[in-house]
Design a protein around this motif. Structure first.
Motif, PDB file in Angstrom:
ATOM      1  N   GLY A  96      -0.171   1.424 -11.580  1.00  0.00           N
ATOM      2  CA  GLY A  96      -0.008   2.877 -11.467  1.00  0.00           C
ATOM      3  C   GLY A  96      -1.125   3.496 -10.640  1.00  0.00           C
ATOM      4  N   PHE A  97      -2.327   2.957 -10.769  1.00  0.00           N
ATOM      5  CA  PHE A  97      -3.443   3.460  -9.970  1.00  0.00           C
ATOM      6  C   PHE A  97      -3.228   3.165  -8.493  1.00  0.00           C
ATOM      7  CE2 PHE A  97      -7.696   3.760  -8.199  1.00  0.00           C
ATOM      8  CZ  PHE A  97      -8.112   4.971  -8.738  1.00  0.00           C
ATOM      9  N   HIS A  98      -2.619   2.012  -8.173  1.00  0.00           N
ATOM     10  CA  HIS A  98      -2.285   1.735  -6.764  1.00  0.00           C
ATOM     11  C   HIS A  98      -1.334   2.801  -6.213  1.00  0.00           C
ATOM     12  CE1 HIS A  98      -4.480  -1.877  -6.024  1.00  0.00           C
ATOM     13  NE2 HIS A  98      -3.794  -2.631  -6.870  1.00  0.00           N
ATOM     14  N   ILE A  99      -0.435   3.276  -7.049  1.00  0.00           N
ATOM     15  CA  ILE A  99       0.478   4.334  -6.593  1.00  0.00           C
ATOM     16  C   ILE A  99      -0.327   5.604  -6.306  1.00  0.00           C
ATOM     17  CG2 ILE A  99       2.479   5.759  -7.170  1.00  0.00           C
ATOM     18  CD1 ILE A  99       3.462   3.390  -8.912  1.00  0.00           C
ATOM     19  N   ILE A 100      -1.297   5.908  -7.143  1.00  0.00           N
ATOM     20  CA  ILE A 100      -2.168   7.067  -6.886  1.00  0.00           C
ATOM     21  C   ILE A 100      -2.904   6.875  -5.568  1.00  0.00           C
ATOM     22  CG2 ILE A 100      -4.164   8.378  -7.721  1.00  0.00           C
ATOM     23  CD1 ILE A 100      -3.216   7.599 -10.619  1.00  0.00           C
ATOM     24  N   GLN A 101      -3.409   5.664  -5.306  1.00  0.00           N
ATOM     25  CA  GLN A 101      -4.081   5.385  -4.030  1.00  0.00           C
ATOM     26  C   GLN A 101      -3.124   5.598  -2.856  1.00  0.00           C
ATOM     27  OE1 GLN A 101      -5.253   1.369  -5.078  1.00  0.00           O
ATOM     28  NE2 GLN A 101      -7.427   1.971  -5.163  1.00  0.00           N
ATOM     29  N   ASP A 102      -1.853   5.255  -3.043  1.00  0.00           N
ATOM     30  CA  ASP A 102      -0.852   5.452  -1.995  1.00  0.00           C
ATOM     31  C   ASP A 102      -0.632   6.946  -1.727  1.00  0.00           C
ATOM     32  OD1 ASP A 102       1.134   4.969  -0.110  1.00  0.00           O
ATOM     33  OD2 ASP A 102       2.640   4.356  -1.566  1.00  0.00           O
ATOM     34  N   CYS A 103      -0.806   7.759  -2.738  1.00  0.00           N
ATOM     35  CA  CYS A 103      -0.645   9.211  -2.577  1.00  0.00           C
ATOM     36  C   CYS A 103      -1.829   9.846  -1.832  1.00  0.00           C
ATOM     37  CB  CYS A 103      -0.511   9.887  -3.946  1.00  0.00           C
ATOM     38  SG  CYS A 103       0.976   9.442  -4.851  1.00  0.00           S
ATOM     39  N   MET A 104      -2.926   9.128  -1.726  1.00  0.00           N
ATOM     40  CA  MET A 104      -4.150   9.698  -1.168  1.00  0.00           C
ATOM     41  C   MET A 104      -4.137   9.797   0.357  1.00  0.00           C
ATOM     42  SD  MET A 104      -5.781  10.431  -3.896  1.00  0.00           S
ATOM     43  CE  MET A 104      -7.373  10.911  -3.262  1.00  0.00           C
ATOM     44  N   ALA A 105      -3.282   9.028   1.027  1.00  0.00           N
ATOM     45  CA  ALA A 105      -3.232   9.038   2.496  1.00  0.00           C
ATOM     46  C   ALA A 105      -1.773   9.043   2.939  1.00  0.00           C
ATOM     47  CB  ALA A 105      -3.936   7.809   3.070  1.00  0.00           C
ATOM     48  N   GLY A 106      -1.474   9.777   3.975  1.00  0.00           N
ATOM     49  CA  GLY A 106      -0.106   9.810   4.488  1.00  0.00           C
ATOM     50  C   GLY A 106       0.861  10.358   3.461  1.00  0.00           C
ATOM     51  N   THR A 107       2.022   9.720   3.363  1.00  0.00           N
ATOM     52  CA  THR A 107       3.012  10.115   2.363  1.00  0.00           C
ATOM     53  C   THR A 107       2.919   9.151   1.184  1.00  0.00           C
ATOM     54  OG1 THR A 107       4.745   8.742   3.346  1.00  0.00           O
ATOM     55  CG2 THR A 107       4.575  11.035   4.123  1.00  0.00           C
ATOM     56  N   LYS A 108       3.466   9.561   0.067  1.00  0.00           N
ATOM     57  CA  LYS A 108       3.269   8.766  -1.134  1.00  0.00           C
ATOM     58  C   LYS A 108       4.104   7.495  -1.185  1.00  0.00           C
ATOM     59  CE  LYS A 108       5.970  11.994  -3.922  1.00  0.00           C
ATOM     60  NZ  LYS A 108       5.853  12.851  -5.076  1.00  0.00           N
ATOM     61  N   ASP A 109       4.863   7.203  -0.182  1.00  0.00           N
ATOM     62  CA  ASP A 109       5.633   5.958  -0.212  1.00  0.00           C
ATOM     63  C   ASP A 109       5.456   5.128   1.054  1.00  0.00           C
ATOM     64  OD1 ASP A 109       7.027   7.531   1.550  1.00  0.00           O
ATOM     65  OD2 ASP A 109       8.964   7.270   0.584  1.00  0.00           O
ATOM     66  N   ASP A 110       4.341   5.331   1.746  1.00  0.00           N
ATOM     67  CA  ASP A 110       4.132   4.597   2.998  1.00  0.00           C
ATOM     68  C   ASP A 110       3.195   3.402   2.860  1.00  0.00           C
ATOM     69  OD1 ASP A 110       1.690   5.830   2.708  1.00  0.00           O
ATOM     70  OD2 ASP A 110       1.825   7.014   4.539  1.00  0.00           O
ATOM     71  N   GLN A 111       2.671   3.165   1.668  1.00  0.00           N
ATOM     72  CA  GLN A 111       1.724   2.101   1.377  1.00  0.00           C
ATOM     73  C   GLN A 111       0.475   2.183   2.257  1.00  0.00           C
ATOM     74  OE1 GLN A 111       4.456  -1.503   1.004  1.00  0.00           O
ATOM     75  NE2 GLN A 111       3.166  -1.636  -0.817  1.00  0.00           N
ATOM     76  N   GLU A 112       0.137   3.389   2.657  1.00  0.00           N
ATOM     77  CA  GLU A 112      -1.142   3.648   3.324  1.00  0.00           C
ATOM     78  C   GLU A 112      -2.069   4.163   2.235  1.00  0.00           C
ATOM     79  OE1 GLU A 112      -1.964   2.922   6.445  1.00  0.00           O
ATOM     80  OE2 GLU A 112       0.051   2.109   6.720  1.00  0.00           O
ATOM     81  N   PHE A 113      -2.974   3.319   1.802  1.00  0.00           N
ATOM     82  CA  PHE A 113      -3.843   3.644   0.680  1.00  0.00           C
ATOM     83  C   PHE A 113      -5.121   4.321   1.146  1.00  0.00           C
ATOM     84  CE2 PHE A 113      -2.531   0.301  -2.698  1.00  0.00           C
ATOM     85  CZ  PHE A 113      -1.198   0.484  -2.385  1.00  0.00           C
ATOM     86  N   ASP A 114      -5.722   5.050   0.242  1.00  0.00           N
ATOM     87  CA  ASP A 114      -7.084   5.525   0.408  1.00  0.00           C
ATOM     88  C   ASP A 114      -7.722   5.468  -0.982  1.00  0.00           C
ATOM     89  OD1 ASP A 114      -9.418   6.431   1.514  1.00  0.00           O
ATOM     90  OD2 ASP A 114      -8.669   8.387   2.096  1.00  0.00           O
ATOM     91  N   THR A 115      -9.036   5.475  -1.006  1.00  0.00           N
ATOM     92  CA  THR A 115      -9.726   5.432  -2.291  1.00  0.00           C
ATOM     93  C   THR A 115      -9.593   6.781  -2.990  1.00  0.00           C
ATOM     94  OG1 THR A 115     -11.798   6.002  -1.194  1.00  0.00           O
ATOM     95  CG2 THR A 115     -11.364   3.654  -1.556  1.00  0.00           C
ATOM     96  N   VAL A 116      -9.650   6.741  -4.303  1.00  0.00           N
ATOM     97  CA  VAL A 116      -9.570   7.945  -5.124  1.00  0.00           C
ATOM     98  C   VAL A 116     -10.970   8.447  -5.437  1.00  0.00           C
ATOM     99  CG1 VAL A 116      -8.762   8.901  -7.325  1.00  0.00           C
ATOM    100  CG2 VAL A 116      -7.355   7.221  -6.094  1.00  0.00           C
ATOM    101  N   PHE A 117     -11.853   7.519  -5.751  1.00  0.00           N
ATOM    102  CA  PHE A 117     -13.217   7.887  -6.101  1.00  0.00           C
ATOM    103  C   PHE A 117     -14.051   8.046  -4.835  1.00  0.00           C
ATOM    104  CE2 PHE A 117     -11.653   5.255  -9.696  1.00  0.00           C
ATOM    105  CZ  PHE A 117     -11.504   6.289 -10.598  1.00  0.00           C
TER     106      PHE A 117
END
Length: 178
Positions: A96-117
């Motif tokens: 679930g946290f990986h999904i949050i990371q996916d929401c941090m960059a680009g669109t939430k379903d593009d698997q472009e991650f960014d850090t949360v912290f």
């Protein structure tokens, strides 16, 4: 890893087994929030992920514009949902946290991650060097040297799953993904 996740998600039926064994209320709320946002949560499927002889606990991936959170339960014998272990619940928080990371960059379903912290150094200090090195070594063993840039997301997800409750992660999900 994206190719692997895409392949394994392509092999699964769209609907996974129902959550027959009840989750603790805080984890159920987190799962419900993700499901209501379009995430398909599947348990003990696809066979390529959960019955391939690996020690895989779960996965997050996007296939055909659908986000999937896969949990491979510790006590699985087939695709039926069994009693939840502490590790299974940790897997829900981790993926679930990986999904949050996916929401941090680009669109939430593009698997472009960014850090949360904000500070990776603080995450490593809080999680510990030994735990961090264990994750780095297992990640490199599993995915090869070409994925070094992604290790920071794994470290952060392991840290978050261990140190944040499902309720806190649900709040993060609502903040960053909704």
């Amino acid at each position: 890893m994206k190719a692997f996740i895409s392949t394994l998600l392509a092999s699964m039926a769209i609907a996974g087994p129902a959550l027959a064994a009840p989750l603790p209320a805080d984890h159920q709320l987190f799962v419900d929030t993700m499901v209501n946002d379009g995430v398909e949560v599947v348990i003990n499927t696809p066979a390529e992920a959960c019955f391939d002889g690996s020690a895989r606990n779960g996965a997050y991936g996007v296939f055909d514009n659908t986000r999937y959170l896969v949990v491979c339960q510790d006590n699985r014998v087939n695709s039926d949902v069994t009693n939840w272990t502490a590790n299974d619940l940790d897997t829900i928080r981790h993926e679930g946290f990986h999904i949050i990371q996916d929401c941090m960059a680009g669109t939430k379903d593009d698997q472009e991650f960014d850090t949360v912290f904000t500070s990776q150094e603080e995450v490593i200090d809080a999680y510990g060097v030994v735990n961090t090195m264990r994750i780095m070594n297992s990640y490199i063993d599993a995915y090869g040297a070409d994925r070094h840039a992604d290790i920071k997301y794994e470290i952060e997800a392991f840290y978050a799953a261990e140190n944040y409750s499902a309720t806190e992660l649900n709040s993060m999900y609502n903040r960053y993904c909704m």
